[in-house]
Design an enzyme around this catalytic site. Structure first.
Site, PDB file in Angstrom:
ATOM      1  N   GLU D  90       8.896  11.994   6.299  1.00 32.99           N
ATOM      2  CA  GLU D  90      10.086  11.708   5.498  1.00 32.99           C
ATOM      3  C   GLU D  90      11.365  12.219   6.141  1.00 32.99           C
ATOM      4  O   GLU D  90      12.386  11.540   6.139  1.00 32.99           O
ATOM      5  CB  GLU D  90       9.937  12.282   4.087  1.00 32.99           C
ATOM      6  CG  GLU D  90       9.015  11.484   3.175  1.00 32.99           C
ATOM      7  CD  GLU D  90       7.538  11.782   3.376  1.00 32.99           C
ATOM      8  OE1 GLU D  90       7.217  12.671   4.195  1.00 32.99           O
ATOM      9  OE2 GLU D  90       6.702  11.134   2.728  1.00 32.99           O
ATOM     10  N   HIS D 159       3.885  14.903  -8.331  1.00 33.17           N
ATOM     11  CA  HIS D 159       4.203  13.470  -8.254  1.00 33.17           C
ATOM     12  C   HIS D 159       4.935  12.990  -9.506  1.00 33.17           C
ATOM     13  O   HIS D 159       4.857  11.805  -9.838  1.00 33.17           O
ATOM     14  CB  HIS D 159       2.920  12.633  -8.111  1.00 33.17           C
ATOM     15  CG  HIS D 159       2.378  12.522  -6.718  1.00 33.17           C
ATOM     16  ND1 HIS D 159       2.028  13.598  -5.952  1.00 33.17           N
ATOM     17  CD2 HIS D 159       2.125  11.432  -5.944  1.00 33.17           C
ATOM     18  CE1 HIS D 159       1.565  13.176  -4.777  1.00 33.17           C
ATOM     19  NE2 HIS D 159       1.610  11.878  -4.752  1.00 33.17           N
TER      20      HIS D 159
HETATM   21  C1  LIG Z   1       5.026  13.881   1.616  1.00 37.59           C
HETATM   22  C2  LIG Z   1       4.200  12.769   1.089  1.00 37.59           C
HETATM   23  N1  LIG Z   1       4.437  11.510   1.513  1.00 37.59           N
HETATM   24  C3  LIG Z   1       3.696  10.488   1.058  1.00 37.59           C
HETATM   25  C4  LIG Z   1       2.688  10.695   0.147  1.00 37.59           C
HETATM   26  C5  LIG Z   1       1.870   9.530  -0.419  1.00 37.59           C
HETATM   27  N2  LIG Z   1       0.532   9.571   0.136  1.00 37.59           N
HETATM   28  C6  LIG Z   1      -0.490  10.153  -0.503  1.00 37.59           C
HETATM   29  S1  LIG Z   1      -1.896  10.172   0.409  1.00 37.59           S
HETATM   30  C7  LIG Z   1      -1.142   9.362   1.686  1.00 37.59           C
HETATM   31  C8  LIG Z   1      -1.914   9.031   2.911  1.00 37.59           C
HETATM   32  C9  LIG Z   1      -2.415  10.263   3.576  1.00 37.59           C
HETATM   33  O1  LIG Z   1      -3.152   9.894   4.691  1.00 37.59           O
HETATM   34  P1  LIG Z   1      -4.090  10.953   5.425  1.00 37.59           P
HETATM   35  O2  LIG Z   1      -3.320  12.176   5.723  1.00 37.59           O
HETATM   36  O3  LIG Z   1      -4.710  10.246   6.575  1.00 37.59           O
HETATM   37  O4  LIG Z   1      -5.201  11.340   4.347  1.00 37.59           O
HETATM   38  P2  LIG Z   1      -6.305  10.422   3.687  1.00 37.59           P
HETATM   39  O5  LIG Z   1      -5.700   9.787   2.482  1.00 37.59           O
HETATM   40  O6  LIG Z   1      -6.744   9.417   4.684  1.00 37.59           O
HETATM   41  O7  LIG Z   1      -7.380  11.361   3.305  1.00 37.59           O
HETATM   42  C10 LIG Z   1       0.184   9.096   1.387  1.00 37.59           C
HETATM   43  C11 LIG Z   1       1.124   8.406   2.267  1.00 37.59           C
HETATM   44  C12 LIG Z   1       2.478  12.010  -0.289  1.00 37.59           C
HETATM   45  N3  LIG Z   1       1.560  12.302  -1.217  1.00 37.59           N
HETATM   46  N4  LIG Z   1       3.220  13.013   0.205  1.00 37.59           N
END
Ligand SMILES: Cc1ncc(C[n+]2csc(CCOP(=O)(O)OP(=O)(O)O)c2C)c(N)n1
Ligand SMILES: Cc1ncc(C[n+]2csc(CCOP(=O)(O)OP(=O)(O)O)c2C)c(N)n1
Ligand SMILES: [Mg+2]
Ligand SMILES: [Mg+2]
Lengths: 332, 356, 332, 356
Positions: D90, D159
């Site tokens: 971000e 959230h």
């Molecule tokens: C700072 C932030 N940006 C965006 C999100 C929305 N979000 C939640 S999970 C996710 C994907 C995370 O991917 P990864 O780190 O690969 O974990 P996975 O879901 O694959 O376990 C996103 C973009 C968030 N929760 N926090």
């Protein structure tokens, strides 16, 4: 050597202008004519000069709290810079920015920035604009930042973004060995910061930042890559600041005379002079005439700044927004 | 800024307390030191707080004594484990401080300029402030942070913020704003001993202020304000630097026959609702003075509380004297105009009392 | 193999418990019994299991929005986890945290965390506490995070800090190939995220995250390094989530059946079963008895959760602070 | 949350305007699309807004249609250069958006959940909001950001934030809070066309709300509020979701013979001081309703402005109905209690009017 005579003159003029601007600025600061804190960059003339030698007004640079050198190399007017540092209406930012916030958008200079690391993604954004418009060949972004800034997460985010989006950016890390009094050997967990570049899918090059020719060559390649649409490059320029972190800092409290001497012996301006005269690329006379012109420029710049008016009181409320005047001139 | 002695900084009982005149900055350091001696779990983290290291011996040099010389001498006394120098990574080391607080230590973080809290904002808001609540009370975050706020030193837009209202807005965080050597001693000690995350904000204009400080150790209860002057004509509410500005204004107003009551809030979250209401019920008029920009500020909050709970006692509109809704300009004249000055307070009071 | 029988049983129990917990939790979610969004981790059983096999309650882990597997591997009670997801007073956090905020400080579990990347420095802080107390040999920090989180600057800051301060930390990157629907080949500018570790002065190891033995071995080395005071290690565990990003996500909208099959064929639990029975380390009967016990545990967990009371209305105002009750129960 | 049609969302002249009943989310996407067609410099950035990519062809898949399906179909229409998918960084991509705005483009950033603005807070506060001022007016930052706020969907503490007061506090930033399909169309278009950085906040509870939307393109002037109901007994001030709650409360109050006037602020920075004062001068009583936590909130700000500038017209204390000073809890019952409900507004109004 593969540099035109005009370019050589430009390089010498620029390095000497930076040197003398910083020295003059410090003099004025100690006389009480600066309105705030100043961070001199003398000693570090080679990186901005060697890099900006490849740039035009359509290219963009981002800068730091130690930004005077970047400004000058990008073609900013030293009169307006001096006036800005003195807080005058004729200053580059009308006296509202000061030393740490000099910008000139007409010259492709996105601004000095007083939050360490914060300007890095701005240069990435400028490169994004170029790519969006399909003009990478004539507009690239260069981000200047220090060894200290390399610990900020936003650098790594910016490197990843630039690589994923294949943007025309050069990350120019001026490693002057210190962040305030803290040595980079303490705060940076890598021998060379440039060694991190590969993990972000871009070349990382360690460059002698006291040698403007070395900088010029490495930057030339990096910028050519960017202009060709081949994506970002990371340059680590090993350099040194001659003065303290800011005007009142006493660097011998945390670094040695031997170390200072080591860098002064490799002074970018002196080695340039030696090389161009030895190789008969420039005459001693020409060099002197350039120096003389700069000396005069500095006198005029100080004069201009000292004799310029203060901003109007109303400037406090101007330019918070574009299109409506500030509705809250202090509740009083 | 001139130094101004408070009439009675300690409240009743001040007379006869042993103590001496000291500088704000010295009291700050001495209090940090005392708390580190008092509790071995207390340690300090921040950029440049070791002041560099000798290349050969790797010994800390304490070149600057930390930012604003706030920790001078401490690294020699406590060593680099307890005066932990951090790379420039505010989000990372504030997060690490939260982690160390969650696992039993009592970290104290020097964030240098207040502006830099924005770099670590997520760690502060999402982790430090929320952990206790969202984990159902099973843990606590005994973390103290401090930083220097305020305009007036020519540092311009990115080194002069006073947005403590944004921190006070955050549930789970506590916010304190000492205004003199007496209050910084009691509030810093209280903050470090408190089991919640506390942010202590030092206005740069106060750092060289001197004032009377009792020798004995003491804490000031978080959430309590104090009267620094009593009077019946109008209440002036100050916080951090503006407490001093209010005090100065009150003394000048007294020469015109206007007796202002001055409240120094000291804590912004929690804050002392009772003292606000008590004073306004006495004076029936109030001017709240805040160097923070005005929108959704602590000045707004105090005004709102008064307009709700002391409404029937008000004889005049609730007034705020604040910074303009603008960043801090560099030029000295503009910067002075940005800061609420005693003269601005006086003008507002005169208008409020119909004495123009 | 260099694993005790007890450890093997623990590993199987843990992996199967994670698998069945997630499946049961999804069932309950689809029945409308979860009070919010849930992110299942089935398919990714090997990383938390193989790593936490080396940890005790005195070691600390940080976790993510996809945290159930980490919780279970760290020894949390599945009854309380299920109750938390159903928002009950008996839940691990009294119903106030939910699936994305399960923590158990008595088990060294610093909490699931719903801000991507935000928990990484917490594990670094836990390691700092251990170092401060001189108990690195019995207390290390492990940070679990995803491929998506690897783009957050705070990871890089945390790696640099851990390295500069030589802290007992393991960075455990569970690369499941996706961040929401976004593939890691798009968002990550390195072939292996682990390749970045070296630039931060620590070993980086790529591990087959579908093979619990491979994870166990790599984690054993990393944790031994940490306990010996030799500093941090980075592990990249290539793994796969069987379900969607969250309960209602349909992963075939952005990934292929072939890809899913590839990972299901290498299922961590099935390959474990095959290997231990072939090598006669565990009997099929023993495996079955473990599975049966887990099945019962899940029935009881759901039952417990469904029949638990809701939190008191006053819980809304509790625990905002330690030592004064909330003064502002909503201005009304 | 039930859907509630506003009495007269457009003000006088509403009758006879061609248009139709539409969903908030569809209007949002259609407006984004229209602005991208209107101006080639407008492009969108955010996580997962391409919805994944085909491994072989590298084509975007639009699996989710972006967060909350806000951009469904746009990547097919405009391609991945104008619907630019960003890694989870971000601070990095908001900073890049500021850089692209400084160099001539008009980026629109989807920050997904409002809570994540804290990760990019420094870029927003130190660069986006300050560049124009600190560089002496030589540049502008035509950047739009949006994100989803609010409790009520079981997303718990990290959230569910509604801290728009913190953004409205920042000089240089503009903040708008649409409350229905009509206002989101006009405010989003105005935000994108505005030359200053504007943050648009969508409460998640509004996303499926339907309401009348004129067919023609229009903008709503930033800084203007509107009456959604006229009445003489009390003024209810709403913003974002609470505008709907106020509307519902007003309709229930009408059945008791209490005629409430309802103001939907629509913009928080700048905000419409005139409409607030005008209404309070008419009704002499005011209740400000805000889902944000109360300390130094927009509710505080509106209360403070009224207590200053409409003081002489007030017949009763200025009341706020807000969330408690706490993070958002997970449990549904607690979460409902966290959110200011129409019933809370009604209780407060009854007390204020002495009709208990
Ligand atoms: C700072 C932030 N940006 C965006 C999100 C929305 N979000 C939640 S999970 C996710 C994907 C995370 O991917 P990864 O780190 O690969 O974990 P996975 O879901 O694959 O376990 C996103 C973009 C968030 N929760 N926090
Ligand atoms: C986010 C942030 N943290 C801390 C500071 C205080 N600060 C100003 S300059 C500086 C050192 C920067 O070091 P480096 O990046 O190496 O640049 P140099 O000063 O050597 O040119 C620090 C810590 C700051 N301005 N911003
Ligand atoms: Mg440096
Ligand atoms: Mg992933």
């Amino acid at each position: 050597m593969d540099i035109s005579k005009e370019k050589l003159e430009w390089i010498y003029t620029t390095m000497y202008r930076i040197r003398r601007f910083e020295e003059t600025m410090l003099e004025q600061t100690f006389k009480g004519n600066s309105m705030g804190v100043t961070h001199p960059s003398d000693g570090q003339e080679a990186p901005p000069t060697g890099i900006c030698a490849h740039l035009t007004d359509k290219d963009w640079i981002g800068s730091t709290h130690r930004g005077h050198g970047h400004c000058i190399a990008k073609g900013l007017d030293t009169h307006k810079m001096m006036a800005e540092i003195m807080g005058k209406a004729t200053g580059q930012c009308g006296g509202k920015g000061g030393s740490m916030h000099i910008a000139d958008f007409s010259k492709g200079m996105l601004g000095a920035n007083a939050v360490v690391g914060a300007s890095i993604p701005l240069a990435v954004g400028a490169a994004l604009t170029a790519k969006y418009r399909g003009i990478e060949n004539e507009s690239v972004g260069v981000s200047f930042f220090g060894d200290g800034a390399s610990s900020q997460g936003v650098l790594h985010e910016s490197m990843n973004l630039a690589s994923v989006w294949k943007l025309p950016v050069v990350f120019a890390c001026e490693n002057n060995g210190y962040a305030e009094a803290t040595p980079s050997w303490y705060a940076v967990s890598a021998d060379d910061i440039a060694s991190r570049a590969e993990g972000y899918g871009m070349p990382g090059v360690v460059v002698d930042g006291m040698d403007v020719f070395a900088v010029y060559d490495a930057a030339g390649e990096a910028i050519a890559r960017a202009r060709a649409g081949e994506g970002p490059t990371f340059l680590e320029l090993k350099t040194y600041r001659y003065h303290g972190h800011f005007h009142a800092d006493v660097p011998l409290n945390y670094r040695t005379e031997e170390e200072e001497k080591y860098y002064h012996d490799r002074d970018a301006i002196k080695s340039f002079e030696k090389r161009v005269t030895e190789q008969k690329l420039m005459t001693a006379k020409k060099l002197k005439s350039i120096r003389d012109a700069i000396e005069k420029e500095m006198v005029v710049a100080v004069d201009f700044a000292l004799n310029s008016p203060m901003p109007d009181a109303s400037a406090l409320y101007d330019d918070v927004y574009v299109n409506y005047s500030n509705p809250i001139p202090g509740l009083r | 800024m001139t130094t101004q002695k408070s009439v009675n900084p300690l409240g009743p009982g001040y007379e006869g307390v042993p103590g001496e005149e000291k500088r704000f900055r010295d009291v700050f350091r001495d209090t940090l030191r005392a708390e580190m001696i008092r509790d071995e779990d207390v340690f300090l983290m921040g950029e440049d707080i070791s002041g560099g290291f000798d290349k050969e011996t790797k010994e800390p040099l304490d070149a600057w004594g930390g930012p604003f010389a706030a920790t001078k001498g401490l690294v020699q006394e406590f060593g680099p484990e307890r005066i932990r120098d951090a790379p420039i990574s505010e989000a990372g080391f504030v997060g690490a401080a939260v982690g160390s607080a969650l696992t039993g230590l009592r970290p104290v973080v020097d964030l240098m300029y207040f502006d830099f809290v924005t770099v670590a904002f997520d760690q502060l808001l999402s982790n430090a402030a929320k952990s206790r609540y969202m984990f159902g009370g099973q843990t606590k975050v005994p973390l103290t942070l401090f930083a220097r706020s305020g305009a007036g030193t020519g540092h311009a837009a990115q080194h002069s913020e006073s947005f403590y209202s944004m921190l006070a807005h955050i549930p789970g965080l506590k916010v304190v704003v000492p205004s003199d050597p007496y209050s910084v001693k009691g509030l810093l000690a209280a903050a470090i001993r408190d089991d919640d995350p506390v942010f202590l904000i030092n206005d740069k204009k106060l750092i060289n202020l001197t004032g009377f400080v009792p020798d004995d150790e003491y804490v000031i209860e978080l959430g309590k304000g104090r009267y620094t002057r009593r009077g019946d004509d109008v209440t002036l509410v100050g916080m951090s630097y503006t407490s001093i500005a209010c005090q100065q204004a009150a003394e000048m107003l007294a020469t015109e026959g206007i007796e202002a009551e001055v409240i120094d809030m000291m804590s912004l979250s929690p804050f002392d609702e009772d003292i606000l209401l008590e004073s306004v019920m006495n004076t029936n008029r109030v001017v709240i003075v805040d160097e923070d920009t005005p929108r959704a500020s602590m000045a707004s909050e105090f005004a709102a509380i008064i307009a709700d709970k002391a409404f029937d006692y008000l004889d005049a509109p609730v007034k705020r004297v604040t910074a303009p809704h603008s960043p801090v300009p560099y030029n000295k004249g503009l910067e002075d105009a940005f800061i609420p000055q005693p003269a601005d307070i006086i003008t507002t009071v005169r208008k409020l009392l119909g004495r123009e």
